[in-house]
Design an enzyme around this catalytic site. Structure first.
Site, PDB file in Angstrom:
ATOM      1  N   HIS A 240      -9.883  -3.791   9.602  1.00  0.00           N
ATOM      2  CA  HIS A 240      -9.530  -3.563   8.060  1.00  0.00           C
ATOM      3  C   HIS A 240     -10.237  -5.103   7.184  1.00  0.00           C
ATOM      4  O   HIS A 240     -10.398  -4.877   6.155  1.00  0.00           O
ATOM      5  CB  HIS A 240      -8.227  -3.091   8.075  1.00  0.00           C
ATOM      6  CG  HIS A 240      -7.894  -1.858   7.904  1.00  0.00           C
ATOM      7  ND1 HIS A 240      -8.643  -0.982   7.104  1.00  0.00           N
ATOM      8  CD2 HIS A 240      -6.892  -1.113   8.416  1.00  0.00           C
ATOM      9  CE1 HIS A 240      -7.846   0.300   7.357  1.00  0.00           C
ATOM     10  NE2 HIS A 240      -6.975   0.082   8.137  1.00  0.00           N
TER      11      HIS A 240
ATOM     12  N   GLY B 271       3.415   1.075  10.822  1.00  0.00           N
ATOM     13  CA  GLY B 271       3.119   0.567  12.222  1.00  0.00           C
ATOM     14  C   GLY B 271       2.709  -0.951  11.902  1.00  0.00           C
ATOM     15  O   GLY B 271       3.023  -1.707  12.742  1.00  0.00           O
ATOM     16  N   ALA B 272       1.721  -0.864  10.703  1.00  0.00           N
ATOM     17  CA  ALA B 272       1.232  -2.365  10.499  1.00  0.00           C
ATOM     18  C   ALA B 272       0.418  -2.214   9.096  1.00  0.00           C
ATOM     19  O   ALA B 272       0.222  -1.215   8.658  1.00  0.00           O
ATOM     20  CB  ALA B 272       0.265  -2.755  11.580  1.00  0.00           C
ATOM     21  N   MET B 273       0.276  -3.353   8.385  1.00  0.00           N
ATOM     22  CA  MET B 273      -0.556  -3.286   7.250  1.00  0.00           C
ATOM     23  C   MET B 273      -1.477  -4.476   7.304  1.00  0.00           C
ATOM     24  O   MET B 273      -0.923  -5.617   7.610  1.00  0.00           O
ATOM     25  CB  MET B 273       0.592  -3.435   5.976  1.00  0.00           C
ATOM     26  CG  MET B 273      -0.140  -3.489   4.752  1.00  0.00           C
ATOM     27  SD  MET B 273      -1.153  -2.018   4.262  1.00  0.00           S
ATOM     28  CE  MET B 273      -2.342  -2.597   3.259  1.00  0.00           C
ATOM     29  N   GLU B 274      -2.749  -4.082   6.613  1.00  0.00           N
ATOM     30  CA  GLU B 274      -3.769  -4.996   6.766  1.00  0.00           C
ATOM     31  C   GLU B 274      -3.815  -5.997   5.837  1.00  0.00           C
ATOM     32  O   GLU B 274      -5.056  -6.399   5.035  1.00  0.00           O
ATOM     33  CB  GLU B 274      -5.081  -4.128   6.941  1.00  0.00           C
ATOM     34  CG  GLU B 274      -5.410  -3.355   5.570  1.00  0.00           C
ATOM     35  CD  GLU B 274      -4.998  -2.003   5.331  1.00  0.00           C
ATOM     36  OE1 GLU B 274      -5.474  -1.136   4.952  1.00  0.00           O
ATOM     37  OE2 GLU B 274      -4.050  -1.597   6.217  1.00  0.00           O
ATOM     38  N   ASN B 275      -3.040  -6.566   5.284  1.00  0.00           N
ATOM     39  CA  ASN B 275      -2.977  -7.587   4.228  1.00  0.00           C
ATOM     40  C   ASN B 275      -4.051  -8.706   4.644  1.00  0.00           C
ATOM     41  O   ASN B 275      -3.815  -9.146   5.885  1.00  0.00           O
ATOM     42  CB  ASN B 275      -1.553  -8.295   4.188  1.00  0.00           C
ATOM     43  CG  ASN B 275      -0.531  -7.390   3.844  1.00  0.00           C
ATOM     44  OD1 ASN B 275      -0.416  -6.334   3.137  1.00  0.00           O
ATOM     45  ND2 ASN B 275       0.540  -7.443   4.821  1.00  0.00           N
TER      46      ASN B 275
ATOM     47  N   GLU C 265       0.848  -1.249   0.124  1.00  0.00           N
ATOM     48  CA  GLU C 265      -0.204   0.179   0.047  1.00  0.00           C
ATOM     49  C   GLU C 265       0.950   1.241   0.109  1.00  0.00           C
ATOM     50  O   GLU C 265       1.878   1.154   0.771  1.00  0.00           O
ATOM     51  CB  GLU C 265      -0.916  -0.115   1.213  1.00  0.00           C
ATOM     52  CG  GLU C 265      -2.057   0.919   1.120  1.00  0.00           C
ATOM     53  CD  GLU C 265      -2.812   1.176   2.260  1.00  0.00           C
ATOM     54  OE1 GLU C 265      -4.072   1.648   2.066  1.00  0.00           O
ATOM     55  OE2 GLU C 265      -2.690   0.487   3.368  1.00  0.00           O
TER      56      GLU C 265
ATOM     57  N   HIS D 251      -7.147  -2.150  15.181  1.00  0.00           N
ATOM     58  CA  HIS D 251      -7.136  -1.517  14.088  1.00  0.00           C
ATOM     59  C   HIS D 251      -7.277  -2.420  12.724  1.00  0.00           C
ATOM     60  O   HIS D 251      -7.824  -2.321  11.713  1.00  0.00           O
ATOM     61  CB  HIS D 251      -6.090  -0.337  13.939  1.00  0.00           C
ATOM     62  CG  HIS D 251      -6.206   0.594  12.588  1.00  0.00           C
ATOM     63  ND1 HIS D 251      -6.576   1.878  12.793  1.00  0.00           N
ATOM     64  CD2 HIS D 251      -5.701   0.450  11.317  1.00  0.00           C
ATOM     65  CE1 HIS D 251      -6.712   2.342  11.657  1.00  0.00           C
ATOM     66  NE2 HIS D 251      -5.939   1.382  10.790  1.00  0.00           N
ATOM     67  N   GLU D 252      -6.012  -3.090  12.545  1.00  0.00           N
ATOM     68  CA  GLU D 252      -5.807  -4.164  11.406  1.00  0.00           C
ATOM     69  C   GLU D 252      -6.701  -5.069  11.211  1.00  0.00           C
ATOM     70  O   GLU D 252      -7.200  -5.415  10.246  1.00  0.00           O
ATOM     71  CB  GLU D 252      -4.370  -4.764  11.605  1.00  0.00           C
ATOM     72  CG  GLU D 252      -3.152  -3.510  11.608  1.00  0.00           C
ATOM     73  CD  GLU D 252      -3.276  -2.588  10.528  1.00  0.00           C
ATOM     74  OE1 GLU D 252      -3.692  -2.713   9.328  1.00  0.00           O
ATOM     75  OE2 GLU D 252      -2.909  -1.421  10.786  1.00  0.00           O
TER      76      GLU D 252
END
Length: 912
Positions: A365, A325-329, A192, A361-362
């Site tokens: 998503h 911080g993080a990624m919602e794959n 992203e 949060h993730e």
């Protein structure tokens, strides 16, 4: 996805980043207007059957940022073989495509790849070869077919290779050392917004959703992870071939693959979904807390959304090097280690809270963003704002004693600070270039977006709001949607004009200042846009403001609710009213100016009669109007005296922030007066709280103790506190159980503030040998808090010589620019090494680093900053740089306005 106190580090640390609304945006969704040209020609132009299309004929082919829609991908069969030692990868992808009209040209995205061959296969096994032309600037591959292909389903087969980069984007390398000092490599992804095209050729736009079937070919001793479950593992030429199940239909930016020596927890099942946490070897003992909130929040969201989790498993992976911080794959969420791993014994409340927030949060998503995705990047705000809103709901349900909605008021205040700028932006705005999408990962997207959603939820009711969200998700599952689609669903369920209410908050910049005044038996309200710098062009703006008012009559309270839509309005109030509070409950995204009699009534009746969040907004609004020059500084400083015995950490957060702001703009001659003032405000509370945690004390009070001690030792420069900190730190190093975990960061910060070279070397070693990600980060950032110039130069050098990870280095430089004792040294370093940092640092890290310029708050430094950025023609994307420069202007203006009077104001406020 979080960018930013971290969450890019995390959401909370993105504290700084965005025209005026165009009227037609209220009725025409932006995504549709931007995409219209891509569709218009194909729907209005007819072409004789069999006539092929050249590149010039393809609608949308000349838009440098949007692909044409004459070819649509539906499935990717992707095979990748990474070479971790050589930092390269090879790949083949077969993309099932639907050809909408006769064509000889296919356009898709690719950059930093070598495309070796391209062939199109038809259902009858007919093959058509293609010539490949790569354009690095447009990040596109043009495939010119040897002969035209007809409408229908085809298979596009491509072979390619590329490099595992060190830029923490696309398909990249991450490294770590084991206990013996041996360096190991992990290959990980971060796609992203538009970096999937760096890993494999694809249609890299969010509305080109497709199914992904991934196969990874890896060394036998390595683990391979992707979005879906493993369906088979076989051996082929001394390699392990790992084939994964088909994913759901999803966007390219959600694809993920991770290869390396990774270890997993035992799964916790939420229904039929196994939830696991993955780490590099040796860190599994740090997974229990993250595993708990991961499974709890997944169950919460399944219930709230009323839709089962859309994947077949959920893996959460801690990556040593990670820009965000993080990624919602979907099914394979990647995290910075500090956002997922934490030691329950030594983690502070703030550190635990951060892990809970990011994980929730993730997980949110997985539905809002992954199952239903924005059509184009202008809708990114809805993905991120909604996930931020949902993280609060989930964590509040999991740990109600944490009072997350109260603490969220601090994040909302940070959004106010940016949205009060003339250079702010609407929450949603047109996005054309990828760099503009990158600039949307800011505090307005996350905090302001979540705040207006919370305001709407409280206005129409939580149950109605939830039911509207469920309808939205059911209607658009596995597809794309726009902001208007959510408003439509919420409006239908609530039977209220939600679009009319929300468009002002979404499509115009800024927020209102509501002025409240009692005139006889009426409460008079007026609204105007709040800005730190006055400008006539903002005078016409209006909002539809949901306002909740509490009237106190003796021991009785009455409530008034209204939708405030005009410039001014009045409300009748009964006789005997002794106090009025506007914005009861603190849910409204607006500031309130209580005219003097109203404020005096609230103070006379006792602040303990207000809820903690109401006390917070009272002092937060007062400080904001002080910075804007609406409230006199002496009045604000006297107001702070009413909070000396405050016990809410969030109220203290805004007080301490205001003291820190003053520290950044005062002259050296005034520093002694400020130190005395800070001690006078903080010591009464510390005298009662003490240094030791008490049985039954809440986590929030323990965090407050640490916050106040740190302020007393640094801003207050209190010698007794500094000595006690040194003594307790020595005992802590011998026996960590002797000091509450929430006080340890204060000890480290105080000792860095007063530290010499020996202390610097000690903390450097603690950074290198830290046993948890939080401890590592604590000691790393302490190196930016020392005062001796030589030590600060040493830290600056370490940010570009490889001693500090590139994920952290730009934030350390930014912190050094925030250090009043080192900001000029840091700024000179930035200017001298800009080209090198531009090459080394992740782009969003570089952008956040530049936020440090807001602390260069002297007229001379301000002029130098402008000259540097102008001469170098630096563009940080969106309005980011404009906002940094305006925040600097606000600080310098405040300094110049209060110059010569601030010392007297500080002294007099203590005597009042």
């Amino acid at each position: 996805m979080f960018r930013g106190n971290e969450r890019s580090f995390s959401r909370r640390e993105i504290l700084l980043d965005f025209g005026r609304r165009v009227r037609f945006l209220l009725t025409i969704p932006i995504a549709y207007t931007l995409a219209a040209s891509n569709f218009a020609d194909s729907t209005t132009t007819t072409r004789p059957q069999g006539e092929d299309m050249s590149l010039d004929d393809i609608p949308g082919s000349h838009d440098p940022y949007r692909l044409p829609r004459h070819v649509i991908p539906t499935r990717y069969d992707l095979r990748l073989e990474p070479d971790l030692r050589g930092a390269t990868f090879t790949g083949q992808v077969t993309i099932t495509i639907m050809v909408e009209q006769v064509t000889k040209t296919i356009l898709l995205n690719a950059v930093d790849l070598v495309l070796q061959s391209a062939v199109v296969e038809g259902a009858n096994k007919r093959e058509v070869e293609a010539c490949i032309e790569l354009d690095q600037q447009s990040q596109r591959a043009t495939l010119s077919l040897q002969e035209p292909i007809q409408p229908g389903e085809w298979r596009l087969c491509l072979s390619f290779h590329g490099k595992l980069n060190d830029q923490l984007r696309g398909f990249y390398r991450s490294t770590y050392k084991d206990d013996s000092g041996t360096v190991h490599t992990i290959a990980a992804t971060q796609f992203e917004a538009t970096d999937a095209r760096r890993a494999f050729p694809c249609w890299d736009e969010p509305d080109f959703k497709a199914v992904f079937a991934t196969t990874l070919v890896v060394d036998p001793h390595l683990t391979a992870i992707s979005n879906a479950s493993v369906v088979s593992e076989t051996r082929e030429h001394n390699k392990k071939v790992v084939r994964f199940a088909d994913s759901i239909k999803m966007s390219t930016y959600l694809v993920a693959f991770i290869v390396g020596q990774m270890q997993a927890t035992e799964p916790i099942f939420v229904g039929k979904t196994p939830v696991r946490l993955w780490t590099v070897p040796g860190k599994q003992q740090l997974t229990a807390f993250g595993h708990g909130i991961a499974s709890a929040s997944l169950a919460f969201f399944q219930d709230y959304y009323g839709i089962p989790y859309p994947g077949d498993k959920l893996d959460l992976l801690a990556i040593p090097d990670f820009a965000s911080g993080a990624m919602e794959n979907l099914g394979a969420i990647t995290f910075r280690e500090t956002a997922l791993l934490v030691d329950l014994r030594t983690g502070t409340h703030a550190e635990l809270e951060r892990v809970a927030d990011v994980v929730a949060h993730e997980n949110a998503h997985m539905w809002f963003g992954d199952l239903v995705t924005m059509s184009w990047w202008n809708g990114l705000w809805l993905n991120e704002a909604f996930a931020t809103f949902m993280e609060m709901l989930a964590v509040d349900a999991w740990k109600p004693e944490w009072k997350r909605w109260d603490t969220f008021s601090v994040s909302r205040a940070a959004a106010f600070s940016v949205d009060g700028l003339l250079s702010t932006r609407p929450i949603e705005y047109p996005v054309r270039a990828p760099k503009d999408a990158d600039a949307m990962f800011d505090i307005l997207t996350y905090e302001k977006g979540a705040s207006v959603l919370r305001m709407l939820e409280q206005h129409i009711g939580p149950t109605v709001f939830r039911d509207g969200v469920r309808q939205y998700l059911r209607t658009h599952a596995y597809d794309n949607a726009d902001t208007k689609d959510l408003w439509t669903a919420l409006g239908t369920v609530s039977s209220q004009p939600v679009p009319e209410l929300m468009n002002d908050w979404i499509f115009q910049p800024g927020f209102p200042l509501v002025t409240a005044e009692v005139r006889g038996q009426e409460l008079w309200l007026s609204q105007q846009r709040f800005t730190y710098i006055a400008q006539a062009s903002t005078a016409e703006q209006l909002w539809q403001i949901p306002v909740l008012i509490r009237l106190v009559i003796g021991d009785r309270a009455e409530h008034r609710r209204l939708l405030f839509t005009e410039r001014e309005t009045t409300i009748e109030i009964p006789a005997g009213v002794t106090s009025v509070f506007v914005n009861e409950g603190g849910h409204g995204f607006y500031r309130v100016r209580q005219q003097a009699p109203l404020l005096e009534q609230l103070l006379d009746q006792g602040l303990d009669r207000l809820a903690a969040i109401e006390r917070f907004i009272l002092v937060s609004d007062a400080w904001a109007t002080t910075v804007a020059g609406i409230t006199a500084l002496p009045d604000y400083l006297r107001l702070t005296g009413h909070f000396k015995r405050e016990r809410d950490k969030n109220v203290w957060a805004v007080l301490l922030d205001s003291f820190s702001f003053l520290s950044g703009i005062i002259s050296s001659e005034d520093r002694g007066a400020l130190e005395t003032f800070v001690c006078g405000r903080v010591k009464p509370t510390i005298d009662e709280l003490g240094w030791q945690a008490r049985p039954g004390e809440s986590d929030l009070v323990r965090q407050l103790r640490g916050d106040l001690l740190g302020t007393l030792g640094r801003l207050g420069n209190d010698a007794a506190t500094q000595q006690e900190a040194a003594d307790r730190y020595q005992r802590y190093r011998q026996d960590p159980s002797t000091v509450d975990a929430n006080v340890v960061p204060a000890l480290v910060a105080i000792l860095a503030h007063t530290g010499d070279e020996a202390r610097y070397e000690e903390f450097s070693e603690r950074y290198r040998t830290a046993s948890t990600p939080q401890e590592e980060r604590r000691y790393l950032f302490s190196l930016a808090s020392f005062q001796p110039e030589e030590l600060l130069r040493r830290t600056l050098t370490r940010t570009i010589n490889g001693d500090i990870r590139t994920q952290d280095a730009p934030f350390v430089v930014g912190a050094l620019m925030m250090n009043v004792y080192g900001r000029e040294v840091a700024w000179e370093f930035v200017k001298a090494n800009w080209d090198q940092m531009d090459q080394l640092f992740p782009k969003q890290g570089l952008r956040r680093m530049c936020g440090g310029i807001v602390a260069l708050a002297t007229p001379e430094l301000e002029q130098d900053v402008h000259e540097f950025f102008t001469a170098r023609k630096i563009d940080l994307g969106g309005k980011t740089l404009d906002q940094y420069l305006e925040q600097l202007r606000v600080a310098v203006s405040f300094r110049e306005r209060e110059r010569g009077t601030i010392q007297t104001a500080l002294v007099n406020s203590l005597q009042a």
